[in-house]
Design an enzyme around this catalytic site. Structure first.
Site, PDB file in Angstrom:
ATOM      1  N   THR A 117      32.856  44.439  38.702  1.00 10.40           N
ATOM      2  CA  THR A 117      32.505  43.029  38.540  1.00 10.40           C
ATOM      3  C   THR A 117      31.278  42.650  39.353  1.00 10.40           C
ATOM      4  OG1 THR A 117      34.758  42.457  38.013  1.00 10.40           O
ATOM      5  CG2 THR A 117      33.417  40.685  38.895  1.00 10.40           C
ATOM      6  N   THR A 162      36.854  46.187  41.676  1.00 12.41           N
ATOM      7  CA  THR A 162      37.938  45.958  42.642  1.00 12.41           C
ATOM      8  C   THR A 162      39.294  46.499  42.178  1.00 12.41           C
ATOM      9  OG1 THR A 162      38.414  43.767  41.726  1.00 12.41           O
ATOM     10  CG2 THR A 162      36.840  43.875  43.566  1.00 12.41           C
TER      11      THR A 162
HETATM   12  N1  ASP Z   1      37.827  45.292  36.063  1.00 16.54           N
HETATM   13  C1  ASP Z   1      36.884  45.182  37.168  1.00 16.54           C
HETATM   14  C2  ASP Z   1      36.729  46.567  37.768  1.00 16.54           C
HETATM   15  O1  ASP Z   1      37.567  47.002  38.485  1.00 16.54           O
HETATM   16  C3  ASP Z   1      37.389  44.207  38.155  1.00 16.54           C
HETATM   17  C4  ASP Z   1      36.516  43.969  39.367  1.00 16.54           C
HETATM   18  O2  ASP Z   1      35.570  44.673  39.673  1.00 16.54           O
HETATM   19  O3  ASP Z   1      36.801  42.987  40.083  1.00 16.54           O
HETATM   20  O4  ASP Z   1      35.758  47.220  37.507  1.00 16.54           O
END
Ligand code: ASP
EC number: 3.5.1.1
Length: 381
Positions: free
Chosen positions: A66, A146
């Site tokens: 993200t 994340t």
């Molecule tokens: N779906 C995303 C990922 O893990 C979520 C994020 O980065 O917050 O790449």
């Protein structure tokens, strides 16, 4: 005044997004790919001339997530595309980093972190070790989605062979959102990676001004910016204003004290995670073993407990030489070891959640299949 500073950052990302689409091709393919591109460096080796100033040399390895997410609407905090922007765009959006470090970027992958796999993980760890071994690199920042950030960070904590800082950073809001958290998280990650007090602390996780150890910190909320919490053991420190503050040390073995060495590994053993719930059967254990699992982590009920049916499946797996690690689905606490564990080829996962227990069990199985030695790894790491 605060609004005034936010606008250039946001504009930087939107402008950066345009530059990225124009300057680099295959963004979509990279974003959905599950394999790391063979050669993805953008500024890589040309920007790493010896620096003459006294700022630390920090390398940013970008993997997607993200923090590199993009959406057409700046109010969009859920329906965006993760892993859409390139590392140069992320760097350009935070020109203030130039005041605290000599920053260069390398596009290692550009994926949603749910697509992080053992192959990319091994390559990322090897690249991190390669960079840390160089005299012209003082620290590494890894941008990451994340969702599985804690798994990658814990893996690195166990296999990085350096006491130079490695900081894994993500964000909860895409780069195009109003009040995106990525730019400040990235700035703070670079600050932490360049701080002499970060040396020897193990791999670090930085989000929302908090510095955590991957051994202890986890994603706890699906969408909020304060999602990374270190519930039982606490954070190691924080970034406040211009300062990096440390209060705790991660006491479990990591980095230079770790016995795990991936330098000659090309793959990791298959370890699957099974979840304990009412009315479950043993068939998922049988399926995991039939699919080639060398280890199984159970997200057990309560204190790592298994139903009679699960126990049958887990014991049958154990008899075939599969190591079963008892973790818990409750979210925190130690799964206490049982004197009966070793006889069934079971270990207790200590306070590791199932996804981190899987990381440690994979590495443990690269060294031994002896259940007692594997239990001692869970006691020490
Ligand atoms: N779906 C995303 C990922 O893990 C979520 C994020 O980065 O917050 O790449």
């Amino acid at each position: 005044m605060k609004k005034m500073t936010m606008i250039p950052l946001l504009a930087g990302f939107i402008l950066g997004s345009t530059l990225w689409s124009g300057g680099f091709t295959n963004t979509t393919a990279a974003a959905t790919s599950t394999t790391a591109p063979a050669s993805v460096s953008t500024t890589a080796d040309k920007s790493e001339k010896p620096q003459t100033n006294h700022l630390p040399n920090i390398k940013i390895l970008a993997t997607g997530g993200t923090i590199a997410g993009s959406s057409a609407a700046n109010t969009d905090t859920t329906g965006y595309k993760a892993g859409a922007l390139g590392v140069e765009t992320l760097i350009k959006a935070v020109p203030e980093m130039k005041n605290i470090a000599n920053v260069s970027g390398e596009q290692f992958a550009n994926i949603d972190s749910t697509n992080m796999n053992n192959d990319i993980l091994l390559k990322l760890a090897k690249r991190t070790n390669e960079l840390l071994a160089r005299d012209d690199v003082d620290g590494v920042v890894i941008t990451h989605g994340t969702d599985t950030l804690e798994e990658t960070a814990y893996f690195l904590d166990l296999v990085v062979k350096s006491d130079k800082p490695v900081v894994v950073v993500g964000s909860m809001r895409p780069a195009t959102a109003i009040s995106a958290d990525g730019p400040f998280n990235l700035y703070n990650a670079v600050k932490v990676a360049g701080a002499s007090s970060s040396k020897g602390q193990g791999v670090l996780v930085l989000l929302n001004d908090r510095i955590g150890s991957p051994r202890y910190i986890s994603k706890t909320n699906t969408t909020t910016v304060d999602t990374f919490k270190s519930v039982e053991q606490g954070y190691l420190g924080a970034v406040v204003g211009d300062q990096v503050y440390y209060y705790n040390k991660a006491v479990r073995k990591h980095t230079t004290a770790s016995v795990f060495d991936i330098s000659n590994l090309t793959q990791l053993p298959q370890v699957d995670i099974l979840y304990e719930y009412q009315n479950n059967g043993r068939y998922l254990y049988d399926a995991a073993v039939a699919a080639g699992a060398k280890g199984i982590v159970v997200a057990g009920a309560g204190n790592g407990n298994l139903s009679t049916a699960s126990l049958e499946g887990a014991e049958a797996a154990g008899k075939k030489g599969v190591i079963v690690a008892r973790s818990t689905r409750v979210g925190s606490g130690v799964v206490s070891p049982s004197t009966k564990d070793a006889a069934s080829n079971f270990v207790s996962a200590d306070s590791l959640n199932p996804q981190k227990a899987r990381i440690l069990l994979m590495l443990a199985l690269t060294q031994t299949h002896d259940v007692k030695q594997i239990q001692s790894f869970f006691n020490e790491y």
